[in-house]
Design an enzyme around this catalytic site. Structure first.
Site, short mmCIF file in Angstrom:
data_model
loop_
_atom_site.label_atom_id
_atom_site.label_comp_id
_atom_site.label_asym_id
_atom_site.label_seq_id
_atom_site.Cartn_x
_atom_site.Cartn_y
_atom_site.Cartn_z
N ASP A 1 4.13 -3.68 -5.65
CA ASP A 1 4.32 -5.54 -5.67
C ASP A 1 5.60 -4.88 -5.17
OD1 ASP A 1 2.07 -5.98 -5.09
OD2 ASP A 1 2.33 -7.69 -6.93
N GLU B 1 0.75 -1.29 0.08
CA GLU B 1 0.49 -0.02 0.02
C GLU B 1 0.97 1.56 -0.05
OE1 GLU B 1 -3.68 -0.53 -0.76
OE2 GLU B 1 -3.14 -1.97 -0.07
#
Length: 415
Positions: free
Chosen positions: A361, A280
């Site tokens: 990611d 995040e």
């Protein structure tokens, strides 16, 4: 009602929209059935065949509901437009002899309430039948009704003044009213982003500071390494409504919160939670939130400019079954038909979103461990009964995140 060329265009677009949605659903169903008896190799040993099959059955059950929903919502759209439903509702408010602002606001609010009532049976079925069947629903009837009433009050308290402001600007600001409306909507969106964490979200859920000290230390170190500042790390009582797990950021400026569902924390190791948080944070590091807001505001400006043109075209109203040209009916016609005409650009926005997910990611793999993010994602797929084998085209239209296999493969490459 008067048919014109735009009526034909609208009907063709609607038919294309419905046929494509149903065709994609059929493709998704076939993809799930063909992989039903085998867990993909990359998930072997991590997800059992029973868990894989539960995800397939859950997804197929949602597809069946969506089949009916697509057809039903299309009928409702045609009834409101070509069937004369908007004319009927507009006439009810016109005969009251209110001024144009009150007539328009009453028309829009009543339409929103009627729409909510029409959708209510689907909401009840999804919550108390479908989610209940697969063991996800934790919501009581009292909580469900409480949420409905709170949402209605918020719509009246927040939405009604906004509707009045838009309708007033459309009357008073001349030919370029849409620029002023865009400025108000942009400011309103930013204000809501700032208000939501502290004042709106707590109306529906309880938030408490994270009390896992070891995890909090890990998170503080991660925040310091990445230079991120927030208003705190909170745990939300997601288990009050569902057993699905999740985590999210909310807010802008200094009023930002990191929120974990209590259901997510129950099944994760500390290092896995840290990896999810790092993902995040990757969105913020790459300014994905800002980029999304800029693109959203740009699209809304273009949309309002288009509405500024359509609002003066009689064929736009008559072609959609509305007899009386007005600001409030133009707003509703545009809102109702926009999903039909914009549906086929969904793969473009989803492709951009998936690119952002890969970048987030990669950021997480750099600042934590790719293996921890992989294991946390596998647990999320398993616990949320997310399908591991979606159809490629269905995913392109419906999924903002990469499919499980592609995402895990990319993370393994980085690991």
């Amino acid at each position: 009602m008067e048919f014109n060329v735009f009526t034909l265009i609208f009907l063709i677009a609607t038919l294309s929209y419905v046929v494509t949605l149903l065709w994609l659903n059929v493709r998704q169903d076939k993809a799930l059935s063909s992989s039903f008896n085998a867990v993909p190799d990359e998930f072997s040993g991590k997800i059992t065949l029973a868990q894989h099959q539960k995800a397939a059955e859950y997804t197929q059950a949602k597809l069946k509901v969506n089949h009916f929903e697509v057809l039903f919502s299309t009928v409702v759209l045609l009834v409101w437009t070509l069937g004369g439903g908007l004319n009927w509702l507009d006439n009810i408010w016109q005969v009251q002899n209110y001024n144009s602002l009150n007539t328009g606001a009453g028309f829009i609010i009543s339409l929103m309430i009627i729409g909510s009532l029409i959708d209510l049976p689907f909401s009840l079925y999804r919550t108390f039948v479908l989610e209940q069947k697969f063991g996800f629903n934790k919501m009581t009837a009292a909580t469900f009704m409480g949420d409905l009433l709170k949402a209605l009050l918020l719509m009246l308290i927040i939405g009604l003044p906004l509707i009045y402001a838009i309708l007033w600007l459309m009357v008073e600001m001349g030919e370029f009213w849409w620029v002023y409306v865009w400025l108000v909507l942009t400011g309103f969106s930013l204000l809501m982003l700032w208000l939501y964490p502290t004042y709106i979200a707590p109306i529906f859920n309880k938030f408490k500071p994270l009390d896992n000290l070891e995890l909090k230390v890990k998170i503080d170190h991660l925040l310091n390494r990445t230079g991120f500042k927030s208003d705190g790390v909170f745990v939300m009582d997601g288990s009050k409504r569902s057993s699905h797990g999740n985590a999210y950021f909310t807010g802008i400026g200094k009023n930002k919160r990191i929120v974990f569902f209590d259901t997510l924390l129950e099944g994760m190791e500390d290092q896995e939670v840290e990896a999810i948080l790092a993902h995040e944070l990757g969105h913020f590091h790459h300014k994905h939130i800002r980029k999304h807001m800029i693109s959203s505001f740009t699209i809304s400006l273009l949309g309002l400019a288009l509405l500024g043109y359509l609002i003066n075209q009689p064929w736009f109203f008559s072609g959609l079954g509305v007899q009386t040209m007005s600001n409030h009916t133009a707003l509703i016609l545009f809102t109702l038909t926009l999903p039909i005409f914009s549906f086929f650009i969904a793969p473009i926005s989803n492709a951009l979103s998936r690119k952002h997910e890969f970048e987030a990611d990669a950021f997480a793999a750099k600042h934590t461990h790719a293996e921890d993010l992989i294991s946390s994602l596998v647990k999320l797929y398993r616990d949320n009964a997310s399908t591991l084998t979606p159809d490629r085209l269905y995913s392109a239209f419906h999924d903002s995140h990469p499919s499980a296999s592609i995402r895990i493969a990319e993370l393994k490459r980085r690991a």
